[in-house]
Design a protein around this motif. Structure first.
Motif, short mmCIF file in Angstrom:
data_model
loop_
_atom_site.label_atom_id
_atom_site.label_comp_id
_atom_site.label_asym_id
_atom_site.label_seq_id
_atom_site.Cartn_x
_atom_site.Cartn_y
_atom_site.Cartn_z
N HIS A 2 -17.84 -11.33 -38.05
CA HIS A 2 -16.93 -10.24 -38.39
C HIS A 2 -17.72 -9.05 -38.91
O HIS A 2 -17.46 -7.91 -38.53
N TYR A 3 -18.67 -9.31 -39.80
CA TYR A 3 -19.46 -8.22 -40.36
C TYR A 3 -20.22 -7.49 -39.26
O TYR A 3 -20.23 -6.25 -39.24
N ILE A 4 -20.79 -8.22 -38.35
CA ILE A 4 -21.56 -7.61 -37.26
C ILE A 4 -20.65 -6.77 -36.37
O ILE A 4 -20.98 -5.65 -36.02
N ARG A 5 -19.49 -7.31 -36.03
CA ARG A 5 -18.57 -6.62 -35.11
C ARG A 5 -17.76 -5.51 -35.78
O ARG A 5 -17.51 -4.48 -35.18
N SER A 6 -17.33 -5.74 -37.01
CA SER A 6 -16.39 -4.81 -37.64
C SER A 6 -16.72 -4.44 -39.07
O SER A 6 -16.55 -3.29 -39.47
N GLY A 7 -17.12 -5.41 -39.85
CA GLY A 7 -17.27 -5.22 -41.29
C GLY A 7 -18.17 -4.07 -41.70
O GLY A 7 -17.82 -3.29 -42.59
N LYS A 8 -19.31 -3.97 -41.07
CA LYS A 8 -20.23 -2.89 -41.43
C LYS A 8 -19.61 -1.53 -41.16
O LYS A 8 -19.68 -0.63 -41.98
N SER A 13 -19.13 -4.68 -47.83
CA SER A 13 -20.43 -5.12 -48.33
C SER A 13 -20.60 -6.60 -48.02
O SER A 13 -19.67 -7.38 -48.15
N GLY A 14 -21.80 -6.96 -47.65
CA GLY A 14 -22.12 -8.35 -47.38
C GLY A 14 -22.91 -8.99 -48.50
O GLY A 14 -23.46 -10.07 -48.35
N LYS A 15 -22.99 -8.33 -49.63
CA LYS A 15 -23.77 -8.88 -50.74
C LYS A 15 -23.10 -8.56 -52.07
O LYS A 15 -22.22 -7.71 -52.15
N GLY A 16 -23.51 -9.25 -53.10
CA GLY A 16 -23.10 -8.91 -54.45
C GLY A 16 -21.92 -9.65 -55.02
O GLY A 16 -21.59 -9.45 -56.16
#
Length: 85
Positions: A2-8, A13-16
């Motif tokens: 999801h992050y690769i396709r849309s989230g970014k 955020s992918g961290k924290g």
């Protein structure tokens, strides 16, 4: 994926964090003063069943439907009381 396709692209955020915090921004408006994801899905089991862990969908429901139904989005803010005053 999801992050690769849309989230970014969505600015996620992918961290924290190691727990679901919940989105409070929708349609260019920050609803954090009247909405808390954990509270909303905890108070309304039908919302939890319908949207599961999809915090964006739960917020969308609150904005587009929930407020008009008088659903409370956070412990600190009661939509119906505010509207009546």
């Amino acid at each position: 994926m999801h992050y690769i396709r849309s989230g970014k692209k969505e600015g996620r955020s992918g961290k924290g964090t190691s727990e679901l915090v919940g989105t409070t921004k929708y349609g260019g408006v920050d609803y954090s003063a009247i909405y808390n994801y954990q509270y909303y899905v905890g108070k309304y089991s039908d919302i939890k069943r319908a949207y599961g862990e999809d915090d964006v969908a739960a917020l969308r429901h609150f904005v587009n439907t929930g407020m008009n139904e008088g659903r409370q989005g956070s412990e600190e803010f009661n939509v119906t009381t505010y509207k009546n005053r």
